[in-house]
Design an enzyme around this catalytic site. Structure first.
Site, PDB file in Angstrom:
ATOM      1  CD  GLU A  47      -3.248   0.768   2.282  1.00 44.75           C
ATOM      2  OE1 GLU A  47      -3.628   1.770   2.437  1.00 44.75           O
ATOM      3  OE2 GLU A  47      -3.083   0.162   3.034  1.00 44.75           O
ATOM      4  CG  ASN A 195      -9.537  -1.992   1.202  1.00 48.09           C
ATOM      5  OD1 ASN A 195      -9.037  -2.808   2.012  1.00 48.09           O
ATOM      6  ND2 ASN A 195      -9.469  -0.568   2.226  1.00 48.09           N
ATOM      7  CD  GLU A 196     -10.440  -2.253   5.880  1.00 47.91           C
ATOM      8  OE1 GLU A 196     -10.439  -1.303   6.669  1.00 47.91           O
ATOM      9  OE2 GLU A 196      -9.292  -3.556   6.307  1.00 47.91           O
ATOM     10  CE1 TYR A 264      -3.051  -6.080   9.505  1.00 42.88           C
ATOM     11  CE2 TYR A 264      -5.529  -5.440   8.970  1.00 42.88           C
ATOM     12  CZ  TYR A 264      -4.371  -5.284   8.068  1.00 42.88           C
ATOM     13  OH  TYR A 264      -4.093  -5.115   7.267  1.00 42.88           O
ATOM     14  CD  GLU A 319      -5.914  -4.483   4.258  1.00 42.35           C
ATOM     15  OE1 GLU A 319      -5.986  -4.120   5.514  1.00 42.35           O
ATOM     16  OE2 GLU A 319      -6.489  -3.682   3.436  1.00 42.35           O
ATOM     17  CD  GLN A 368       0.678  -2.046   3.945  1.00 40.27           C
ATOM     18  OE1 GLN A 368       1.389  -1.764   3.749  1.00 40.27           O
ATOM     19  NE2 GLN A 368      -0.663  -1.847   4.230  1.00 40.27           N
TER      20      GLN A 368
END
Length: 515
Positions: A47, A195-196, A264, A319, A368
């Site tokens: 990103e 995204n999201e 996460y 992610e 990432q």
């Protein structure tokens, strides 16, 4: 009589030595397995965030201190090729829904600047754009995964991007591509439609986003998707099962090939804890959050099975990784954190979860790649180092596109106070050459685990392996000691009556190659 009893007792003691603790793996291999562990499970994420792109992948064409190819660091390309990186997601993340791709094409001096409001409020000059990214993917031998702007972009903008990078005939977008120096299209297959969307991508409801998705995905391709686009819907955050159910219910399968999931390993979003000097409790809480991925994958998969029993739509965990407080003295918007053996535990456990759920999980992206969150590479000017997470992914690359071997695992618990998670994590596969690979993780920070692997119908002749561990759980590779942690040869696995017996040290990852 007493001698006989002693002899029998000794046999029982020997045969049960590896039963103590009940760490038992039973491979269920009958030669008829047909589930492939997709190599795309081992994907990465780049990103426009902190020093991932600029001062990470890209140092600029005029740089004279770091060897590069058209501004892309040669040492990073070499390291990622060794990982056999299958795909790379770009330009975000949250950044994707503020990124307008036409700002990043044409001569670099003519490109407008942009303020990255999501990550640090820095000004970017758009010197790294579509051509730079897609050409870099060719250098890496990786499939590009483009995240389209749905939040602040328009349908025509995304449709034009698809034509710009994929259309081979004559048209406004293909002519523009050729004018900018690229004759042949890149033929990008993987596309994220926003995204999201539930958060930074627009704070949408699942119902609203489903309609938006149908609109955008329709105009990205022709009537029957003859270009073979792999369109991925912005999926749920964690255990938002309503989101997945709504998408599966409302979006026709012909418009969608993948549904995303983000999770996460975070202790507490308001107090994430340090990346190095974490406490015993913080370690346990992180590993418990990482283990929650198993439940998430199983439950989201069950919802998908309800609407898609033939498995035509894939679960894409694009992610994942550990998330802590940033390192002291760094920009809080850059998300720079160190990478210890705790991160190796997260990586080993999570990849085992994905492998074992390869029937539905077909793609994933670690967050990432460089200098951000659970990075596989850190840079400091001309220096570069490989993190413990990198080494786990390099060890696990043997599973890419191999046939999954189902297994049953009985594991001891790793406990903290009155909470517990499994201490041992395992996955196994067979490659096209017939070799069996077994990846074993012990997340317990203090206790060695004895594991017995029943090979079933497989008759092993020889075993070799590698191990990743360290003297201390909080150890990491630094620019002063860049190779403090690296894989070592492992020779302690033993064959005993068709079983493999292994002792896994605390906080260790082992990958066995069984011939």
């Amino acid at each position: 009589m007493m001698i006989k009893q002693f002899f029998l007792g000794s046999i029982l003691l020997f045969t049960c030595f590896f039963c103590v603790g009940q760490n038992i793996v039973q491979l269920e291999f009958d030669g008829k397995q047909n589930i492939t562990i997709s190599k795309h499970i081992y994907g990465h994420f780049a990103e426009h965030l902190g020093r991932c792109i600029y001062d990470g992948f890209y140092v600029g064409e005029s740089n004279t201190t770091v060897p590069h190819t058209r501004g892309i660091r040669n040492d990073i390309v070499q390291a990622l090729k060794k990982l056999q990186i299958p795909n790379l997601r770009w330009p975000g993340g949250c950044f994707a829904d503020t990124y307008h791709w036409k700002d990043g094409i044409g001569t670099k001096g003519s490109r407008p600047t942009i303020v990255n409001n999501w990550w640090g409020g820095v000004t970017e000059d758009n010197s790294f754009g579509t051509h730079d990214f897609l050409d870099m993917c060719e250098l890496l031998g990786a499939e590009p995964y483009l995240a389209g702007n749905v939040g602040s972009g328009e349908v025509q903008e995304l449709a034009d991007w698809v034509q710009y990078v994929n259309f081979s005939g004559k048209g406004p977008m293909s002519d523009l591509r050729k004018l900018n120096g690229r004759q042949d299209p890149w033929n990008v297959k993987y596309w994220g439609v926003g995204n999201e969307a539930w958060g930074c991508g627009g704070n949408m409801t699942a119902e609203y986003y489903s309609d938006i998705y149908r609109k955008y995905s329709t105009f990205m391709a022709d009537w029957d998707n003859s270009g073979g686009l792999y369109r991925i819907a912005s999926g749920a955050s964690g255990d938002d099962y309503h989101w997945t159910e709504t998408l599966m219910k409302k979006i026709p399968s012909g418009l969608m090939k993948g549904v995303a999931l983000h999770h996460y390993a975070v202790i507490d979003w308001s107090k994430k804890g340090p990346s190095i000097d974490f406490t015993e409790e913080e370690y346990f809480r992180t590993m418990k959050s990482a283990w929650f991925m198993n439940e998430l994958v199983e439950k989201h998969s069950a919802i998908m099975d309800k609407y898609d029993p033939k498995g035509k739509i894939d679960l894409v965990v694009d992610e994942w990784g550990g998330w802590y407080e940033v390192e002291a003295g760094t920009n809080p918007g850059f998300l720079y954190q160190q990478n210890t053996m705790r991160d190796a535990m997260i990586a080993g456990m999570t990849l085992n979860i994905f492998n074992n759920n390869a029937r539905r999980v077909k793609m994933a992206n670690l967050a990432q790649t460089i200098n951000v969150l659970q990075a596989v590479i850190l840079t400091e000017e001309e220096k570069m180092l490989l993190t413990p997470t990198y080494h786990v992914m390099e060890m696990y690359k043997v599973h890419q596109d191999a046939i999954l071997i189902p297994l049953k695992l009985t594991s001891e618990d790793f406990t903290f106070k009155d909470e517990r998670i499994p201490a041992v994590s395992v996955s196994a596969s067979q490659n096209t050459g017939g070799q069996i690979h077994i990846s074993l993780v012990n997340v317990d920070p203090t206790s060695t685990k004895k594991i017995s692997v029943d090979m079933g119908q497989i008759k092993p002749k020889a075993i070799e392996g590698r191990i990743l561990t360290a003297k201390k759980l909080r150890d990491y590779n630094s620019f002063q000691e860049p190779e403090k942690i690296s894989p070592k040869r492992f020779t302690a696995a033993k064959l005993n009556q068709g079983k493999i017996e292994v002792e896994i040290p605390p906080f260790s990852v082992i990958v066995l190659n069984v011939n």
